[in-house]
Scaffold this active site. Sequence first.
Site, PDB file in Angstrom:
ATOM      1  CD1 TRP A 101      86.627 108.619  59.679  1.00  0.00           C
ATOM      2  CD2 TRP A 101      87.252 106.631  60.390  1.00  0.00           C
ATOM      3  NE1 TRP A 101      87.300 108.002  58.588  1.00  0.00           N
ATOM      4  CE2 TRP A 101      87.510 106.865  59.180  1.00  0.00           C
ATOM      5  CE3 TRP A 101      87.742 105.506  61.287  1.00  0.00           C
ATOM      6  CZ2 TRP A 101      88.274 105.754  58.313  1.00  0.00           C
ATOM      7  CZ3 TRP A 101      88.408 104.768  60.478  1.00  0.00           C
ATOM      8  CH2 TRP A 101      88.749 104.543  59.097  1.00  0.00           C
ATOM      9  CG  ASP A 178      90.203 109.645  65.627  1.00  0.00           C
ATOM     10  OD1 ASP A 178      91.241 110.358  65.121  1.00  0.00           O
ATOM     11  OD2 ASP A 178      89.201 109.180  64.971  1.00  0.00           O
ATOM     12  CE  LYS A 202      93.405 109.960  58.074  1.00  0.00           C
ATOM     13  NZ  LYS A 202      92.983 109.328  56.894  1.00  0.00           N
TER      14      LYS A 202
HETATM   15  C1  PLP Z   1      89.311 110.294  61.747  1.00  0.00           C
HETATM   16  C2  PLP Z   1      89.976 109.180  61.445  1.00  0.00           C
HETATM   17  N1  PLP Z   1      89.954 108.278  62.621  1.00  0.00           N
HETATM   18  C3  PLP Z   1      90.479 107.046  62.448  1.00  0.00           C
HETATM   19  C4  PLP Z   1      91.001 106.448  61.145  1.00  0.00           C
HETATM   20  C5  PLP Z   1      91.770 105.132  61.161  1.00  0.00           C
HETATM   21  O1  PLP Z   1      93.108 105.280  61.231  1.00  0.00           O
HETATM   22  P1  PLP Z   1      93.825 104.345  60.992  1.00  0.00           P
HETATM   23  O2  PLP Z   1      93.799 103.503  59.692  1.00  0.00           O
HETATM   24  O3  PLP Z   1      95.276 104.564  61.167  1.00  0.00           O
HETATM   25  O4  PLP Z   1      93.605 103.084  62.065  1.00  0.00           O
HETATM   26  C6  PLP Z   1      90.886 107.376  60.090  1.00  0.00           C
HETATM   27  C7  PLP Z   1      91.589 106.737  59.045  1.00  0.00           C
HETATM   28  O5  PLP Z   1      91.485 107.416  57.890  1.00  0.00           O
HETATM   29  C8  PLP Z   1      90.187 108.505  60.286  1.00  0.00           C
HETATM   30  O6  PLP Z   1      90.466 109.476  59.383  1.00  0.00           O
END
Ligand code: PLP
Length: 366
Positions: A101, A178, A202
């Site tokens: 991520w 994040d 989540k």
């Molecule tokens: C730490 C993290 N950042 C970003 C995301 C991406 O999120 P989204 O699908 O809401 O864009 C996720 C999705 O699982 C994540 O776990």
Amino acid sequence: MRVFNFSAGPAVLPLEVLEQARDEMTDWNGGGMSVMEISHRSKAFVAVAQQAEADLRELLSIPTSYKVLFLQGGATGQFSAVPLNLAAEGATVSYVNTGAWSKKAIGEARRYNKVGIAADAADSGYNTVPALQTWTIDPAAAYLHYTPNETIGGVEFPFVPAAGSVAGGGSVIPLVADMSSTILSRPIDVSRFGLIYAGAQKNIGPAGITVVIVREDLIGRARPATPTVFDYKAMADDGSMLNTPPTFGWYFAGLVFKWLKRQGGLAAMAERNRAKAERLYAAIDASGFYRNPVAKNARSWMNVPFTLARPELDKEFLAQAGKTGLANLEGHRSVGGMRASLYNAMPLEGVNALVEFMQEFQRRHA
Ligand SMILES: Cc1ncc(COP(=O)(O)O)c(C=O)c1O
């Protein structure tokens, strides 16, 4: 019949909240309509929205000098919104790379700014958090971004980078986090951060809503090309209702916040989450059959990846787990193996059931 759902996201939600939403589905608040069927600008919905914000502020002790925004576009949208709002064109931004991520956030930021990597866990196979003393932060960076919990790697920061350690040029560089897969799992000191963002799917509610908590002095300098729906100032000025918000997700998040308060708030959740994670890691470490590769001080409370000593048994493990009512244990497609996500709504009984199943499976196959 409900199963124990270990999905990484969208993920398990509190049964009590699902049942409340079900009961209110066709006739919310005595109005003869669902909450999804009313105007976001109606008095009734605005009250729902404001109550959700108030409860989130209370749960996280968010100082009044921070704005709370309920946006769309997911955490991925924020990968772009953060540089567009916080960094001028030509400015440098600083990122810590601890896994999948982080890398995605860095990839998006590179479309807008020059990205400096303050620390990189690639050398450890993304199984550690680099010690703060080893970080090199560009003192001129507009902000420092990190991912406190890597959902895929199961790596969680055991510390919040101290404001002093990210000081540069006499001023403190805003810390951006994040928190998609760790928000609300434990208390945090919001005042340490310039900006926190999290997709809902989540620990907050259904997918479709994104929470942004941002210090007031950081908003109001979005670049001219920033889409208005991603302009923090424009959204803050309009109570996150510059356009139609995901009303059901916002309502549902509000019910989850109330549920968290009934559980005793984030201190109580932290105790439970610690106990759940410790139970599972202890079972993995003692087994000699299952393995988690993450350094002990960086193991996530929320996402526990593990492998079997005999990977050829993966399919059978998943099939039998499924039959036992243990769902969605398959690891992320990029890493394979297993992953058990233990978000707030996963009870200790679910973890106990998983551990018992794992021990029984090992007895039959080791
Ligand atoms: C730490 C993290 N950042 C970003 C995301 C991406 O999120 P989204 O699908 O809401 O864009 C996720 C999705 O699982 C994540 O776990």
